[in-house]
Write a protein that holds these residues in place. Structure first.
Motif, PDB file in Angstrom:
ATOM      1  N   THR A  96       0.831  -1.208   0.000  1.00  0.00           N
ATOM      2  CA  THR A  96       0.000   0.000   0.000  1.00  0.00           C
ATOM      3  C   THR A  96       0.861   1.252   0.000  1.00  0.00           C
ATOM      4  O   THR A  96       0.571   2.226  -0.708  1.00  0.00           O
ATOM      5  CB  THR A  96      -0.927   0.006   1.224  1.00  0.00           C
ATOM      6  N   PHE A  97       1.931   1.239   0.777  1.00  0.00           N
ATOM      7  CA  PHE A  97       2.834   2.392   0.788  1.00  0.00           C
ATOM      8  C   PHE A  97       3.414   2.655  -0.593  1.00  0.00           C
ATOM      9  O   PHE A  97       3.435   3.806  -1.067  1.00  0.00           O
ATOM     10  CB  PHE A  97       3.964   2.164   1.791  1.00  0.00           C
ATOM     11  N   MET A  98       3.883   1.615  -1.264  1.00  0.00           N
ATOM     12  CA  MET A  98       4.517   1.806  -2.570  1.00  0.00           C
ATOM     13  C   MET A  98       3.516   2.227  -3.635  1.00  0.00           C
ATOM     14  O   MET A  98       3.844   2.986  -4.547  1.00  0.00           O
ATOM     15  CB  MET A  98       5.239   0.527  -2.993  1.00  0.00           C
ATOM     16  N   ALA A  99       2.280   1.747  -3.538  1.00  0.00           N
ATOM     17  CA  ALA A  99       1.292   2.056  -4.566  1.00  0.00           C
ATOM     18  C   ALA A  99       0.550   3.356  -4.316  1.00  0.00           C
ATOM     19  O   ALA A  99       0.127   4.019  -5.277  1.00  0.00           O
ATOM     20  CB  ALA A  99       0.284   0.908  -4.677  1.00  0.00           C
ATOM     21  N   GLU A 100       0.394   3.736  -3.057  1.00  0.00           N
ATOM     22  CA  GLU A 100      -0.448   4.891  -2.727  1.00  0.00           C
ATOM     23  C   GLU A 100       0.343   6.087  -2.195  1.00  0.00           C
ATOM     24  O   GLU A 100       0.191   7.198  -2.687  1.00  0.00           O
ATOM     25  CB  GLU A 100      -1.505   4.476  -1.694  1.00  0.00           C
ATOM     26  N   MET A 165      -2.005  -4.874  -7.723  1.00  0.00           N
ATOM     27  CA  MET A 165      -3.465  -4.778  -7.731  1.00  0.00           C
ATOM     28  C   MET A 165      -3.941  -3.352  -7.447  1.00  0.00           C
ATOM     29  O   MET A 165      -4.898  -2.878  -8.060  1.00  0.00           O
ATOM     30  CB  MET A 165      -4.053  -5.734  -6.686  1.00  0.00           C
ATOM     31  N   LEU A 166      -3.274  -2.655  -6.540  1.00  0.00           N
ATOM     32  CA  LEU A 166      -3.675  -1.281  -6.228  1.00  0.00           C
ATOM     33  C   LEU A 166      -3.375  -0.332  -7.385  1.00  0.00           C
ATOM     34  O   LEU A 166      -4.103   0.639  -7.612  1.00  0.00           O
ATOM     35  CB  LEU A 166      -2.977  -0.799  -4.959  1.00  0.00           C
ATOM     36  N   LEU A 167      -2.314  -0.604  -8.125  1.00  0.00           N
ATOM     37  CA  LEU A 167      -2.001   0.233  -9.281  1.00  0.00           C
ATOM     38  C   LEU A 167      -3.020   0.064 -10.407  1.00  0.00           C
ATOM     39  O   LEU A 167      -3.141   0.941 -11.270  1.00  0.00           O
ATOM     40  CB  LEU A 167      -0.592  -0.089  -9.797  1.00  0.00           C
ATOM     41  N   LEU A 168      -3.736  -1.055 -10.388  1.00  0.00           N
ATOM     42  CA  LEU A 168      -4.759  -1.278 -11.405  1.00  0.00           C
ATOM     43  C   LEU A 168      -6.064  -0.550 -11.098  1.00  0.00           C
ATOM     44  O   LEU A 168      -6.926  -0.433 -11.971  1.00  0.00           O
ATOM     45  CB  LEU A 168      -5.039  -2.786 -11.549  1.00  0.00           C
ATOM     46  N   ASN A 171      -7.518   5.866 -11.092  1.00  0.00           N
ATOM     47  CA  ASN A 171      -7.376   7.072 -10.269  1.00  0.00           C
ATOM     48  C   ASN A 171      -8.674   7.852 -10.152  1.00  0.00           C
ATOM     49  O   ASN A 171      -8.856   8.627  -9.206  1.00  0.00           O
ATOM     50  CB  ASN A 171      -6.281   7.969 -10.855  1.00  0.00           C
ATOM     51  N   THR A 172      -9.573   7.662 -11.120  1.00  0.00           N
ATOM     52  CA  THR A 172     -10.857   8.373 -11.058  1.00  0.00           C
ATOM     53  C   THR A 172     -11.654   7.978  -9.817  1.00  0.00           C
ATOM     54  O   THR A 172     -12.393   8.798  -9.260  1.00  0.00           O
ATOM     55  CB  THR A 172     -11.672   8.090 -12.319  1.00  0.00           C
ATOM     56  N   LEU A 173     -11.514   6.723  -9.372  1.00  0.00           N
ATOM     57  CA  LEU A 173     -12.198   6.305  -8.151  1.00  0.00           C
ATOM     58  C   LEU A 173     -11.636   7.037  -6.937  1.00  0.00           C
ATOM     59  O   LEU A 173     -12.382   7.456  -6.042  1.00  0.00           O
ATOM     60  CB  LEU A 173     -12.065   4.788  -7.968  1.00  0.00           C
ATOM     61  N   ARG A 174     -10.321   7.204  -6.895  1.00  0.00           N
ATOM     62  CA  ARG A 174      -9.707   7.927  -5.786  1.00  0.00           C
ATOM     63  C   ARG A 174     -10.138   9.403  -5.807  1.00  0.00           C
ATOM     64  O   ARG A 174     -10.447   9.991  -4.761  1.00  0.00           O
ATOM     65  CB  ARG A 174      -8.195   7.824  -5.877  1.00  0.00           C
ATOM     66  N   LEU A 180     -15.503  13.965  -2.311  1.00  0.00           N
ATOM     67  CA  LEU A 180     -16.590  13.923  -1.336  1.00  0.00           C
ATOM     68  C   LEU A 180     -16.104  14.216   0.080  1.00  0.00           C
ATOM     69  O   LEU A 180     -16.889  14.167   1.025  1.00  0.00           O
ATOM     70  CB  LEU A 180     -17.263  12.547  -1.372  1.00  0.00           C
ATOM     71  N   GLY A 181     -14.811  14.497   0.218  1.00  0.00           N
ATOM     72  CA  GLY A 181     -14.260  14.857   1.522  1.00  0.00           C
ATOM     73  C   GLY A 181     -13.619  13.719   2.275  1.00  0.00           C
ATOM     74  O   GLY A 181     -13.258  13.891   3.445  1.00  0.00           O
ATOM     75  N   ALA A 182     -13.463  12.540   1.649  1.00  0.00           N
ATOM     76  CA  ALA A 182     -12.849  11.398   2.326  1.00  0.00           C
ATOM     77  C   ALA A 182     -11.352  11.615   2.480  1.00  0.00           C
ATOM     78  O   ALA A 182     -10.690  12.149   1.578  1.00  0.00           O
ATOM     79  CB  ALA A 182     -13.121  10.107   1.545  1.00  0.00           C
ATOM     80  N   SER A 183     -10.804  11.212   3.607  1.00  0.00           N
ATOM     81  CA  SER A 183      -9.367  11.317   3.835  1.00  0.00           C
ATOM     82  C   SER A 183      -8.624  10.282   2.989  1.00  0.00           C
ATOM     83  O   SER A 183      -9.218   9.356   2.426  1.00  0.00           O
ATOM     84  CB  SER A 183      -9.052  11.104   5.314  1.00  0.00           C
ATOM     85  N   ARG A 184      -7.308  10.462   2.920  1.00  0.00           N
ATOM     86  CA  ARG A 184      -6.485   9.565   2.093  1.00  0.00           C
ATOM     87  C   ARG A 184      -6.617   8.109   2.544  1.00  0.00           C
ATOM     88  O   ARG A 184      -6.810   7.210   1.727  1.00  0.00           O
ATOM     89  CB  ARG A 184      -5.022  10.015   2.174  1.00  0.00           C
ATOM     90  N   TRP A 185      -6.530   7.885   3.846  1.00  0.00           N
ATOM     91  CA  TRP A 185      -6.612   6.516   4.347  1.00  0.00           C
ATOM     92  C   TRP A 185      -8.007   5.925   4.133  1.00  0.00           C
ATOM     93  O   TRP A 185      -8.141   4.761   3.800  1.00  0.00           O
ATOM     94  CB  TRP A 185      -6.241   6.465   5.824  1.00  0.00           C
ATOM     95  N   ARG A 186      -9.038   6.752   4.299  1.00  0.00           N
ATOM     96  CA  ARG A 186     -10.390   6.236   4.085  1.00  0.00           C
ATOM     97  C   ARG A 186     -10.613   5.888   2.612  1.00  0.00           C
ATOM     98  O   ARG A 186     -11.298   4.920   2.298  1.00  0.00           O
ATOM     99  CB  ARG A 186     -11.425   7.254   4.560  1.00  0.00           C
ATOM    100  N   VAL A 187     -10.037   6.656   1.713  1.00  0.00           N
ATOM    101  CA  VAL A 187     -10.131   6.342   0.279  1.00  0.00           C
ATOM    102  C   VAL A 187      -9.480   4.992  -0.002  1.00  0.00           C
ATOM    103  O   VAL A 187     -10.023   4.152  -0.726  1.00  0.00           O
ATOM    104  CB  VAL A 187      -9.473   7.448  -0.566  1.00  0.00           C
ATOM    105  N   ILE A 188      -8.304   4.792   0.593  1.00  0.00           N
ATOM    106  CA  ILE A 188      -7.605   3.518   0.380  1.00  0.00           C
ATOM    107  C   ILE A 188      -8.387   2.356   0.978  1.00  0.00           C
ATOM    108  O   ILE A 188      -8.558   1.304   0.345  1.00  0.00           O
ATOM    109  CB  ILE A 188      -6.196   3.587   0.995  1.00  0.00           C
TER     110      ILE A 188
END
Length: 287
Positions: A96-100, A165-168, A171-174, A180-188
């Motif tokens: 997750t760190f490397m992808a996000e 898998m995370l790179l797939l 980005n539009t979903l993120r 909508l105001g979601a934090s970075r961790w909540r998005v992940i």
């Protein structure tokens, strides 16, 4: 006219090369398939005869007596489970760190390089490392040391699959979740993990399949135990080491149990790989 003839010759040449490549591909695929069937056929023919209810209910026997593989099956299962529980979260967080968080940074590049080295490292090296790290200071072999060695083998597999898998995930979903105001961790957690769930599970299953038959690291860490033991701080039986010892022995009853153990491990690994493939297929992802 000359250009037409040259194009025709070029097309014929490319067609011949394509046919040759197809034939070589079929030969390679057929060779692998035949080798797999040969291995499975040998295991079934030599192991199915010794498979019985006693295999799963009796301890490993001394030479000349009947017995089973209960303690070895339990030892393999518990050490694999502990390794998966320890290694999978670490691998997912690192991926997750490397992808996000570290995408494109020098730190992520260094971590990815180290992970690739660890992914290709011989398992016996991991066993020796854990032997120096845990077994020698403790003064004895233990199932904890075996679990740590297997967990180290789990981590790079999960890291690689998690990052891929995370790179797939688009980005539009993120961006939509962030708008909508979601934090970075909540998005992940709520978007990326859910979108890549089947891939994450596939990576964990592939990691478990890899460590299920590892012998070398367990020889230096948990070793073996002929008796039933649930104490993780003591040597514990496991299928790979039992298979190794029984197959190398001169006793036919031990050799028979070694074939049975090999059949059990191979069947388990094959089932895990089939499950992982089914989850990673488009149909499995849709379900």
């Amino acid at each position: 006219m000359d250009a037409f003839v040259q194009d025709t010759k070029l097309y014929a040449r490319r067609k011949r090369r394509n046919a040759i490549a197809m034939v070589l591909s079929y030969i390679a695929a057929g060779s692998g398939f035949v080798a797999l069937l040969w291995i499975l056929g040998t295991l079934v023919s030599k192991g199915i005869g010794g498979l019985s209810f006693e295999t799963f209910t009796a301890m490993t026997p001394p030479p000349g007596e009947s017995g089973g593989l209960l303690n070895a099956i339990y030892g393999s299962a518990i050490q694999t489970l502990v390794a998966a529980l320890v290694g999978t979260p670490i691998g997912i967080l690192a991926g997750t760190f490397m992808a996000e968080y570290g995408r494109g940074t020098k730190t992520a590049t260094i971590v990815r390089f180290i992970n690739d080295v660890l992914l290709s490292a011989p398992s016996i090296v991991i066993g020796l490392f854990v032997y120096e790290l845990m077994v020698r200071p403790m003064g004895h072999f233990s199932a904890w040391a075996g679990s740590v060695a297997l967990a180290i083998l789990v981590i790079p597999v999960v890291v690689r699959t998690t990052e891929d898998m995370l790179l797939l995930v688009p980005n539009t979903l993120r961006e939509a979740a962030s708008s909508l105001g979601a934090s970075r961790w909540r998005v992940i957690n709520k978007v990326c993990y859910r979108a890549a769930l089947s891939g994450l599970v596939t990576g964990a299953l592939l990691a478990v399949a890899r460590i299920s038959g590892e012998t070398a690291p367990l020889l230096f860490t948990s070793l073996n135990n002929q008796f039933w033991s649930t104490d993780m701080n003591q040597p514990m039986a496991n299928l790979p080491v039992v298979i190794f010892q029984f197959a190398m022995s001169p006793y036919q009853d031990w050799q028979k149990l070694a074939w049975v153990g090999a059949l059990i491990i191979t069947t388990t690994v094959l089932a895990l790989n089939i499950l992982a493939r089914s989850l990673s297929s488009p149909r499995g992802q849709q379900s």
